[in-house]
Structures are given as C-alpha cells and as structure tokens.
Design an enzyme around this catalytic site. Structure first.
Site, PDB file in Angstrom:
ATOM      1  N   ASP A  74       4.340   5.531  -2.994  1.00  0.00           N
ATOM      2  CA  ASP A  74       3.115   5.550  -3.799  1.00  0.00           C
ATOM      3  C   ASP A  74       2.883   6.913  -4.431  1.00  0.00           C
ATOM      4  O   ASP A  74       3.573   7.885  -4.113  1.00  0.00           O
ATOM      5  CB  ASP A  74       1.903   5.133  -2.937  1.00  0.00           C
ATOM      6  CG  ASP A  74       1.883   5.786  -1.553  1.00  0.00           C
ATOM      7  OD1 ASP A  74       2.584   6.788  -1.353  1.00  0.00           O
ATOM      8  OD2 ASP A  74       1.158   5.293  -0.678  1.00  0.00           O
ATOM      9  N   ASN A 100      -6.458   1.273   9.325  1.00  0.00           N
ATOM     10  CA  ASN A 100      -6.944  -0.071   8.965  1.00  0.00           C
ATOM     11  C   ASN A 100      -5.786  -1.021   8.656  1.00  0.00           C
ATOM     12  O   ASN A 100      -5.986  -2.091   8.097  1.00  0.00           O
ATOM     13  CB  ASN A 100      -7.892   0.002   7.759  1.00  0.00           C
ATOM     14  CG  ASN A 100      -7.195   0.466   6.489  1.00  0.00           C
ATOM     15  OD1 ASN A 100      -6.010   0.812   6.513  1.00  0.00           O
ATOM     16  ND2 ASN A 100      -7.911   0.479   5.385  1.00  0.00           N
ATOM     17  N   HIS A 153      -3.202  -0.349   6.627  1.00  0.00           N
ATOM     18  CA  HIS A 153      -2.604  -0.261   5.293  1.00  0.00           C
ATOM     19  C   HIS A 153      -1.191   0.309   5.332  1.00  0.00           C
ATOM     20  O   HIS A 153      -0.819   1.052   6.228  1.00  0.00           O
ATOM     21  CB  HIS A 153      -3.517   0.461   4.298  1.00  0.00           C
ATOM     22  CG  HIS A 153      -3.559   1.951   4.391  1.00  0.00           C
ATOM     23  ND1 HIS A 153      -4.736   2.659   4.289  1.00  0.00           N
ATOM     24  CD2 HIS A 153      -2.596   2.884   4.542  1.00  0.00           C
ATOM     25  CE1 HIS A 153      -4.478   3.948   4.387  1.00  0.00           C
ATOM     26  NE2 HIS A 153      -3.182   4.123   4.536  1.00  0.00           N
ATOM     27  N   GLU A 185      -4.089  -1.702   0.620  1.00  0.00           N
ATOM     28  CA  GLU A 185      -5.210  -1.820   1.548  1.00  0.00           C
ATOM     29  C   GLU A 185      -5.361  -3.280   1.977  1.00  0.00           C
ATOM     30  O   GLU A 185      -4.782  -4.183   1.358  1.00  0.00           O
ATOM     31  CB  GLU A 185      -6.497  -1.354   0.848  1.00  0.00           C
ATOM     32  CG  GLU A 185      -6.469   0.099   0.388  1.00  0.00           C
ATOM     33  CD  GLU A 185      -6.567   1.114   1.535  1.00  0.00           C
ATOM     34  OE1 GLU A 185      -6.664   0.696   2.705  1.00  0.00           O
ATOM     35  OE2 GLU A 185      -6.543   2.324   1.241  1.00  0.00           O
TER      36      GLU A 185
END
Ligand code: GLP
Length: 261
Positions: free
Chosen positions: A67, A139, A141, A146
């Site tokens: 990313d 979380n 990801h 996400e």
C-alpha cells in the site's frame, strides 16, 4: 493454513523468515510482497542475516508493496516508498530499481484509479508474487483493507478510517498531516500470491489473530482471507497466540506429517 507459535518475538521473526525463504523459488529473480509496520521488522533483519550468510540473494529480487498513502510529496519520509527503501531495500539488499509501490501521486481520482489498475498489471507482468509478507492491524486489517473490504477486491483507491489515521498520526508532525486516502492492494490481489506469511506479536494482536485464524471467513476481518489461501503460514509469539482455542492442535501439527508418532 499452518499456525506456528514460538516463545518470543525474536523466535517468531526467525520462524517467519524460514517460511519466507522456503517459499522462494531457487535461482534469480524472486518476487516478494512487502508489508510496512513494526511487525515484520525482525523478519526483515532475519532475511538480511540469511543474505549475509549467502543463503539467499536479493540482488535480482523484485518487491511489491502492499500500500501507499495518497498525496504525500515525492520523497516524503513517511511515504511507504521511503519507508520500504529504509527498512527493506537497505536492510536485505533488494535494489531500489526492483521496488514497486502503488502510485499515490495522481492529482485526480481517475489518475489514481488508473495507477492502481496498472499496479495489478505490473504484479502480473512480474509473474506474480512468490511470497507475500503480511502484518495485521488490531481490527484485523491487512494492508489498508479495513473491515468491510471485499474479499475479491483489487488494488484501488480507499479512504482511510479515522481510527487508522489516528493510529498512524505518531509518524507525522501534526495529526492533520496524515493523508486521508491510500492506494492498497486488494484482498483478491493479496490472495494471488503463491504463499502468504503473516507475522503478529504481542497481546494487542491476540483478538485480531484469533478472529483471522479461527473466526469465520468474513470481510469483517480482512485477515481471515488466510483461511481461503492454499499456502498460508501464520507465525506468532505466545502473546499474539493467547486468544487461540485450538492451540494444542497447532503444536501437534508442527511436529510434521511423518507417520511415526
Ligand atoms: C498499517 C499497514 C499494515 C500493517 C498494520 C499493522 O496499517 N498498512 O500493512 O500490517 O499497519 O502495523 P504494525 O505491524 O506496526 O502493528
């Protein structure tokens, strides 16, 4: 999926490096998928040691980042291109010319989307990723995918969540300096790598690891895509493994497939 639990973050880095090295093809031109974040730093140090010992040669390797932020000026110290140059290229000896990072410099949505599509094409043109190194967010990801990201998503423009911008604010002078958008490989893109190696350490990752490894395959936990991959290795320290229910089986399975007890 192979789940390897080791005592410490250091031993996890070493085991993860073995999983990466054994997944690379013999000979020139291995293709690595690269993650940023603190999780893989020990793994990169182990790869550097293996290269120094002559067990592997990254001088002809290619790397593809997961990313990149959108809108940081070229050469910004926190752009993932610069981070990967510092933390991977200069550490393991992967040439900068072989480093590929999604292009977050487009001025318009159309330019950014075209760059994202070109990135998937570049991965394919390189023959695909041999081993994709992954961390996991608290979380669940993966990359900047996400919760809620499509399980078949491609590299694309995404808006960062407020939570992720806050988490990453520590790397920037002011909270408001954190970019609002990113380009991230999609979960479908990640799944095309021939091997996935996820490393997680520390108690803060225990819940995300348990959801990814033992929860349902769901967009609500992007890390659960590892369950869908035919050659996925999850390497943990004791703290990151502390939420796993099937730990005893993972330890049994780690004894290998030899038929003798
Ligand atoms: C960022 C990166 C992810 C990384 C995650 C966890 O959001 N885009 O690729 O896995 O953070 O980072 P850390 O390893 O520092 O916990």
């Amino acid at each position: 999926m192979e789940v390897i639990v080791t005592p410490t973050p250091e031993s996890a880095a070493s085991a993860a490096a073995q999983a990466v090295l054994s997944g690379l093809p013999a000979g020139a031109g291995p293709v690595l998928g690269l993650a940023t974040g603190s999780s893989p730093l020990g793994l990169y140090a182990e790869l550097a040691a293996a290269a120094a010992a002559g067990r592997v040669d990254f001088s002809t390797a290619k790397g593809f980042a997961l990313d990149e932020y959108v809108g940081l000026p070229a050469g910004h110290v926190q752009s993932y291109r610069e981070v990967l140059i510092r933390e991977v290229c200069e550490v393991i000896g992967l040439p900068m010319a072989g480093l590929n990072v999604p292009d977050g410099s487009g001025a318009t949505q159309a330019e950014l989307e075209a760059g994202a599509a070109a990135y998937d094409a570049a991965i394919a043109a390189a023959g695909g990723v041999d081993v994709q190194i992954l961390g996991i967010g608290a979380n669940g990801h993966v990359g900047f995918n996400e919760p809620g990201s499509s399980l078949s998503s491609r590299t694309r423009l995404k808006r960062l969540t407020a939570r992720t911008r806050l988490d990453n604010a520590r790397f920037f002078e002011h909270d408001g300096d954190v970019p609002t958008h990113c380009i991230t490989q999609g979960l479908g893109t990640v799944l095309e790598a021939r091997r996935l190696v996820l490393i997680a350490t520390g108690a803060a990752k225990a819940a995300a690891v348990a959801a990814a490894v033992e929860g349902p395959l769901t967009a609500s936990c992007p890390g659960s895509i590892l369950q869908w991959h035919a050659d996925a290795v999850v390497v943990l320290d004791e703290a990151a493994a502390s939420g796993l229910a099937n730990r005893e089986y993972y330890d049994d399975a780690a004894r290998g497939l030899a038929l003798a007890p």
